[in-house]
Write a protein that holds these residues in place. Structure first.
Motif, PDB file in Angstrom:
ATOM      1  N   GLN A  16       0.828  -1.196   0.000  1.00 57.86           N
ATOM      2  CA  GLN A  16       0.000   0.000   0.000  1.00 57.86           C
ATOM      3  C   GLN A  16       0.870   1.256   0.000  1.00 57.86           C
ATOM      4  O   GLN A  16       0.561   2.232  -0.687  1.00 57.86           O
ATOM      5  CB  GLN A  16      -0.925   0.003   1.208  1.00 57.86           C
ATOM      6  N   PHE A  17       1.982   1.241   0.721  1.00 56.44           N
ATOM      7  CA  PHE A  17       2.912   2.368   0.735  1.00 56.44           C
ATOM      8  C   PHE A  17       3.452   2.644  -0.660  1.00 56.44           C
ATOM      9  O   PHE A  17       3.498   3.788  -1.104  1.00 56.44           O
ATOM     10  CB  PHE A  17       4.057   2.082   1.705  1.00 56.44           C
ATOM     11  N   ARG A  18       3.861   1.607  -1.364  1.00 62.15           N
ATOM     12  CA  ARG A  18       4.384   1.765  -2.726  1.00 62.15           C
ATOM     13  C   ARG A  18       3.306   2.294  -3.662  1.00 62.15           C
ATOM     14  O   ARG A  18       3.576   3.141  -4.501  1.00 62.15           O
ATOM     15  CB  ARG A  18       4.900   0.445  -3.267  1.00 62.15           C
ATOM     16  N   ALA A  19       2.083   1.812  -3.515  1.00 61.58           N
ATOM     17  CA  ALA A  19       1.003   2.236  -4.405  1.00 61.58           C
ATOM     18  C   ALA A  19       0.625   3.697  -4.175  1.00 61.58           C
ATOM     19  O   ALA A  19       0.336   4.425  -5.131  1.00 61.58           O
ATOM     20  CB  ALA A  19      -0.225   1.348  -4.201  1.00 61.58           C
ATOM     21  N   ILE A  20       0.658   4.133  -2.927  1.00 61.35           N
ATOM     22  CA  ILE A  20       0.261   5.511  -2.615  1.00 61.35           C
ATOM     23  C   ILE A  20       1.398   6.493  -2.871  1.00 61.35           C
ATOM     24  O   ILE A  20       1.203   7.539  -3.484  1.00 61.35           O
ATOM     25  CB  ILE A  20      -0.220   5.613  -1.152  1.00 61.35           C
ATOM     26  N   CYS A  21       2.595   6.181  -2.414  1.00 61.60           N
ATOM     27  CA  CYS A  21       3.714   7.124  -2.482  1.00 61.60           C
ATOM     28  C   CYS A  21       4.449   7.110  -3.812  1.00 61.60           C
ATOM     29  O   CYS A  21       5.153   8.076  -4.126  1.00 61.60           O
ATOM     30  CB  CYS A  21       4.703   6.826  -1.365  1.00 61.60           C
ATOM     31  N   GLY A  22       4.317   6.076  -4.573  1.00 62.22           N
ATOM     32  CA  GLY A  22       5.037   5.968  -5.837  1.00 62.22           C
ATOM     33  C   GLY A  22       4.855   7.149  -6.776  1.00 62.22           C
ATOM     34  O   GLY A  22       5.831   7.747  -7.235  1.00 62.22           O
ATOM     35  N   ASP A  61      12.189  -1.578  -8.123  1.00 62.81           N
ATOM     36  CA  ASP A  61      11.485  -2.591  -7.321  1.00 62.81           C
ATOM     37  C   ASP A  61      12.355  -3.169  -6.210  1.00 62.81           C
ATOM     38  O   ASP A  61      12.341  -4.371  -5.954  1.00 62.81           O
ATOM     39  CB  ASP A  61      10.968  -3.725  -8.197  1.00 62.81           C
ATOM     40  N   LEU A  62      13.124  -2.312  -5.538  1.00 58.71           N
ATOM     41  CA  LEU A  62      13.898  -2.773  -4.403  1.00 58.71           C
ATOM     42  C   LEU A  62      13.081  -2.758  -3.121  1.00 58.71           C
ATOM     43  O   LEU A  62      13.357  -3.503  -2.202  1.00 58.71           O
ATOM     44  CB  LEU A  62      15.156  -1.912  -4.225  1.00 58.71           C
TER      45      LEU A  62
END
Length: 63
Positions: A16-22, A61-62
């Motif tokens: 969820q962090f990656r999806a929101i902050c990306g 994608d790290l």
């Protein structure tokens, strides 16, 4: 030995962090770069370095 991390094995909050902050990290990094050029302080330079590392980590994608 280092444990290998796979993108699908992350916890739900990390996904969820990656999806929101990306989408927001790159514009914030550009803004911070401009701010660092205009008003360079140690904090701004460190923050810019951290944001650049975060952008690279998300792009490759790290995390």
């Amino acid at each position: 030995m280092r444990k290998k991390y796979y993108k699908n094995s992350f916890s739900p909050w990390m996904k969820q962090f990656r999806a929101i902050c990306g989408p927001f990290i790159l514009p914030i990094t550009i803004f911070q770069g401009i701010r660092t050029i205009l008003f360079p302080t140690i904090f701004d330079v460190l923050l810019l370095g951290l944001l650049i590392l975060l952008v690279c980590a998300i792009k490759y994608d790290l995390i």
